[in-house]
Design a protein around this motif. Structure first.
Motif, mmCIF file in Angstrom:
data_model
loop_
_atom_site.group_PDB
_atom_site.id
_atom_site.type_symbol
_atom_site.label_atom_id
_atom_site.label_comp_id
_atom_site.label_asym_id
_atom_site.label_seq_id
_atom_site.Cartn_x
_atom_site.Cartn_y
_atom_site.Cartn_z
ATOM 1 N N ARG A 73 42.909 43.963 46.635
ATOM 2 C CA ARG A 73 42.072 42.790 46.367
ATOM 3 C C ARG A 73 41.445 42.799 44.975
ATOM 4 O O ARG A 73 40.576 41.988 44.678
ATOM 5 C CB ARG A 73 41.004 42.658 47.444
ATOM 6 N N ASP B 65 51.814 44.160 42.630
ATOM 7 C CA ASP B 65 51.528 44.269 44.063
ATOM 8 C C ASP B 65 52.248 43.145 44.776
ATOM 9 O O ASP B 65 52.012 41.971 44.492
ATOM 10 C CB ASP B 65 50.023 44.176 44.337
ATOM 11 N N HIS C 250 51.908 42.239 47.840
ATOM 12 C CA HIS C 250 51.102 41.652 48.908
ATOM 13 C C HIS C 250 52.025 41.211 50.054
ATOM 14 O O HIS C 250 52.032 40.064 50.473
ATOM 15 C CB HIS C 250 50.274 40.469 48.391
ATOM 16 N N ASN D 115 48.702 38.120 52.816
ATOM 17 C CA ASN D 115 48.588 36.822 52.153
ATOM 18 C C ASN D 115 47.131 36.496 51.839
ATOM 19 O O ASN D 115 46.817 35.962 50.780
ATOM 20 C CB ASN D 115 49.203 35.724 53.026
ATOM 21 N N ASP E 38 44.940 38.790 51.305
ATOM 22 C CA ASP E 38 44.615 39.715 50.209
ATOM 23 C C ASP E 38 44.973 39.099 48.864
ATOM 24 O O ASP E 38 44.214 39.218 47.891
ATOM 25 C CB ASP E 38 45.370 41.036 50.373
ATOM 26 N N ARG E 39 46.143 38.459 48.789
ATOM 27 C CA ARG E 39 46.576 37.880 47.515
ATOM 28 C C ARG E 39 45.620 36.776 47.069
ATOM 29 O O ARG E 39 45.222 36.719 45.897
ATOM 30 C CB ARG E 39 47.992 37.317 47.623
ATOM 31 N N PHE F 152 42.500 38.393 45.983
ATOM 32 C CA PHE F 152 42.748 39.069 44.709
ATOM 33 C C PHE F 152 42.553 38.101 43.544
ATOM 34 O O PHE F 152 41.827 38.387 42.579
ATOM 35 C CB PHE F 152 44.170 39.640 44.716
ATOM 36 N N GLU F 153 43.177 36.934 43.645
ATOM 37 C CA GLU F 153 43.061 35.931 42.579
ATOM 38 C C GLU F 153 41.610 35.476 42.428
ATOM 39 O O GLU F 153 41.110 35.344 41.297
ATOM 40 C CB GLU F 153 43.955 34.723 42.904
ATOM 41 N N HIS G 27 49.932 39.178 36.963
ATOM 42 C CA HIS G 27 50.211 39.674 38.309
ATOM 43 C C HIS G 27 51.692 39.510 38.607
ATOM 44 O O HIS G 27 52.233 38.402 38.539
ATOM 45 C CB HIS G 27 49.381 38.906 39.345
ATOM 46 N N ARG H 263 54.033 39.729 41.620
ATOM 47 C CA ARG H 263 54.046 39.852 43.082
ATOM 48 C C ARG H 263 55.423 40.362 43.519
ATOM 49 O O ARG H 263 56.249 39.642 44.084
ATOM 50 C CB ARG H 263 53.703 38.533 43.750
#
Length: 244
Positions: free
Chosen positions: A46, A67, A69, A87, A89-90, A93-94, A108, A110
């Protein structure tokens, strides 16, 4: 650049497995990145560590966070089947990077780290590995991404002498290495420097000396897995943390 105190405050409410001492090690490594340099992080979750790295490095440095995710190796004992959580978490994270004011400083990817490797150019100045903790992917990250780190650059590895897979990869690839000098650790975060020629014997001895602590961590994980935390709480005590 933010001060360490400011960066640590920014991640106070960001979920993740990173102590203040570990954050300080990441901050110092990123702060030493040369102008225009490159920092690569494998495993962002995160964004707790990502924010620290992006807060410390020079303003023109490139920070690449890898990552997928994807719900694999999401956290302790979370190896597969956590796609829905990943999902979230992504998205978080943003948001966390935006809230900390560093979103525009981070690229990032992914992707799983092996798929991201061809997109990473030479040289890498700081490499932070906190990806899959199983032996094969941990070893691949150390070997393949470590080869991109310039002489004098830093490699930091989370869950060293805590995870079986990561520790086994370290024992195979780093303990007897004449390139990677072991500088120490903050709990499970080990710090290495790429050198031209490391004295292997004392370098290996310093790492092998961490094995009793590794054994202690494995014993604690085994006890937690069979219910030590619940027993502790039943007797009014705080459950021990999962070692990291």
């Amino acid at each position: 650049m933010r001060t360490f105190t400011e960066a640590w405050a920014d991640v106070a409410d960001v979920e993740g497995w990173m102590t203040e001492g570990q954050a300080r090690a990441l901050y110092d490594a990123a702060a030493a990145c040369p102008p225009g340099g490159t920092i690569v992080e494998i495993g962002s979750f995160r964004g707790r560590s990502t924010i620290v790295l992006a807060s410390a490095c020079p303003p023109d440095a490139t920070v690449i966070a890898i990552d997928p995710h994807a719900g694999n190796d999401r956290g302790p004992q979370q190896l597969d089947g956590f796609e829905v959580e990943a999902n979230r978490d992504r998205v978080q994270f943003e948001q966390n990077l935006a809230d900390a004011g560093v979103r525009d400083r981070v690229t990032h990817l992914r992707l799983f780290s092996d798929a991201a490797l061809p997109m990473i150019g030479d040289p890498v100045d700081v490499l932070y590995i906190d990806g899959a903790h199983r032996y094969a992917p941990a070893r691949a990250d150390i070997v393949d991404f470590g080869a991109r780190v310039r002489d004098g650059g830093a490699m930091l590895i989370h869950d060293s002498f805590s995870s079986i897979g990561v520790t086994t990869a370290i024992l195979r690839e780093l303990v007897w290495s004449d390139r990677w000098q072991y500088l120490g650790r903050s709990r499970s975060l080990t710090i290495y420097r790429a050198t031209v020629d490391t004295d292997r014997v004392p370098n290996a001895a310093r790492q092998i000396a961490q094995l009793p602590w590794f054994a202690k961590n494995l014993a604690l994980k085994a006890l937690l897995s069979i219910g030590l935390g619940r027993v502790s709480e039943r007797f009014g005590r705080t459950a021990p943390e999962w070692p990291y």
